[in-house]
Design a protein around this motif. Structure first.
Motif, mmCIF file in Angstrom:
data_model
loop_
_atom_site.group_PDB
_atom_site.id
_atom_site.type_symbol
_atom_site.label_atom_id
_atom_site.label_comp_id
_atom_site.label_asym_id
_atom_site.label_seq_id
_atom_site.Cartn_x
_atom_site.Cartn_y
_atom_site.Cartn_z
ATOM 1 N N ALA A 206 0.834 -1.207 0.000
ATOM 2 C CA ALA A 206 0.000 0.000 0.000
ATOM 3 C C ALA A 206 0.865 1.253 0.000
ATOM 4 N N ALA A 207 1.958 1.222 0.762
ATOM 5 C CA ALA A 207 2.866 2.376 0.791
ATOM 6 C C ALA A 207 3.505 2.598 -0.578
ATOM 7 N N GLN A 208 3.865 1.511 -1.269
ATOM 8 C CA GLN A 208 4.488 1.642 -2.582
ATOM 9 C C GLN A 208 3.490 2.162 -3.608
ATOM 10 N N LEU B 118 6.735 -5.526 -10.303
ATOM 11 C CA LEU B 118 5.703 -5.813 -9.298
ATOM 12 C C LEU B 118 5.109 -7.203 -9.517
ATOM 13 N N ARG B 119 4.909 -7.561 -10.770
ATOM 14 C CA ARG B 119 4.399 -8.899 -11.069
ATOM 15 C C ARG B 119 5.366 -9.977 -10.574
ATOM 16 N N ALA B 120 6.656 -9.733 -10.789
ATOM 17 C CA ALA B 120 7.660 -10.701 -10.350
ATOM 18 C C ALA B 120 7.628 -10.872 -8.834
ATOM 19 N N ASP B 121 7.466 -9.761 -8.107
ATOM 20 C CA ASP B 121 7.388 -9.842 -6.641
ATOM 21 C C ASP B 121 6.111 -10.560 -6.200
ATOM 22 N N ALA B 122 4.999 -10.237 -6.852
ATOM 23 C CA ALA B 122 3.720 -10.823 -6.458
ATOM 24 C C ALA B 122 3.664 -12.315 -6.755
ATOM 25 N N PHE C 102 -3.534 -7.438 -10.848
ATOM 26 C CA PHE C 102 -3.130 -6.608 -11.979
ATOM 27 C C PHE C 102 -4.261 -6.631 -12.989
ATOM 28 N N ASP C 103 -4.863 -5.472 -13.183
ATOM 29 C CA ASP C 103 -6.085 -5.396 -13.979
ATOM 30 C C ASP C 103 -6.021 -4.195 -14.917
ATOM 31 N N ASP C 104 -5.830 -4.470 -16.223
ATOM 32 C CA ASP C 104 -5.864 -3.434 -17.254
ATOM 33 C C ASP C 104 -4.913 -2.268 -16.938
ATOM 34 N N GLY C 105 -3.667 -2.580 -16.579
ATOM 35 C CA GLY C 105 -2.671 -1.555 -16.292
ATOM 36 C C GLY C 105 -2.696 -1.045 -14.868
ATOM 37 N N ARG C 106 -3.679 -1.463 -14.090
ATOM 38 C CA ARG C 106 -3.755 -1.033 -12.691
ATOM 39 C C ARG C 106 -3.171 -2.098 -11.768
ATOM 40 N N TRP C 107 -2.590 -1.633 -10.704
ATOM 41 C CA TRP C 107 -2.103 -2.518 -9.640
ATOM 42 C C TRP C 107 -2.986 -2.261 -8.421
#
Length: 203
Positions: A106-108, A143-147, A173-178
């Motif tokens: 959330a902070a990131q 971010l995907r790699a971390d998740a 990850f949805d349509d460019g949104r995290w």
């Protein structure tokens, strides 16, 4: 007297020739040394001068790599999770006026120009966080790699869930949104499922 005069004339002629010969030798010696040369100075060429590089030959520094800037995703907290959706989840939750991001995700998200919101349980004090951002392509890849270290939840589309330091966090990850939904009350994906679906429907 005539013989003496002839001898004197012969001597003068010989002397004149000697002077002429000496002068000629001196002149030739001067030409061999080189005109205008100082003693101990060499007139031999020292070799061609090294040319200095011109401006056209000087290599230009490499151009700086362009930097990516994430687009701001500033939305109202009610747009992420409405009061009705929150009440249906748990009527004991209300807006936390002193909220500051708790989970690293959330902070990131907030640091990337996104929005992070928090609601607290009026009885237990537990906090539910919802955050969303629109990172750049390279940031999304990281971010995907971390998740991906979490448990995949196909029900959310491209989503994962993990519990770290007592906080359960759903990432989608949805349509460019995290999208991030987290709480200390989330122990498994089912605990966050209703809220994740609400955020996906309204974010």
């Amino acid at each position: 007297m005539t013989g003496g005069t002839g001898n004197q004339r012969s001597i003068r002629m010989l002397a004149g020739r000697s002077i002429l010969v000496v002068g000629l030798v001196a002149a030739l010696a001067g030409c061999g040394a080189g005109a205008g040369a100082e003693p101990g100075e060499s007139l031999e060429p020292t070799g061609p001068a090294t040319p200095h590089p011109t401006a056209a030959e000087t290599p230009e520094p490499p151009a700086p790599e362009p930097t990516e800037t994430p687009a701001a995703y500033a939305v109202d907290c009610d747009a992420l999770l409405s009061a009705d959706q929150l009440y249906e989840y748990n009527s004991n939750y209300g807006v936390d006026p002193e909220y500051a991001p708790i989970s690293p995700e959330a902070a990131q998200a907030a640091a990337l120009g996104g929005t992070a919101c928090g609601w607290s349980n009026q009885t237990s004090g537990a906090v539910v966080e919802v955050a969303a951002a629109t990172p750049t392509a390279s940031q999304l890849e990281a971010l995907r790699a971390d998740a991906a270290t979490g448990t995949a939840v196909p029900e959310w589309g491209e989503g994962t869930f993990a519990v770290v330091d007592g906080i359960g966090t759903a990432q989608v990850f949805d349509d460019g949104r995290w999208i991030v939904v987290s709480s200390g009350d989330f122990l498994e994906p089912a605990d966050a499922n209703a809220l994740v679906k609400d955020v996906l429907a309204g974010a």
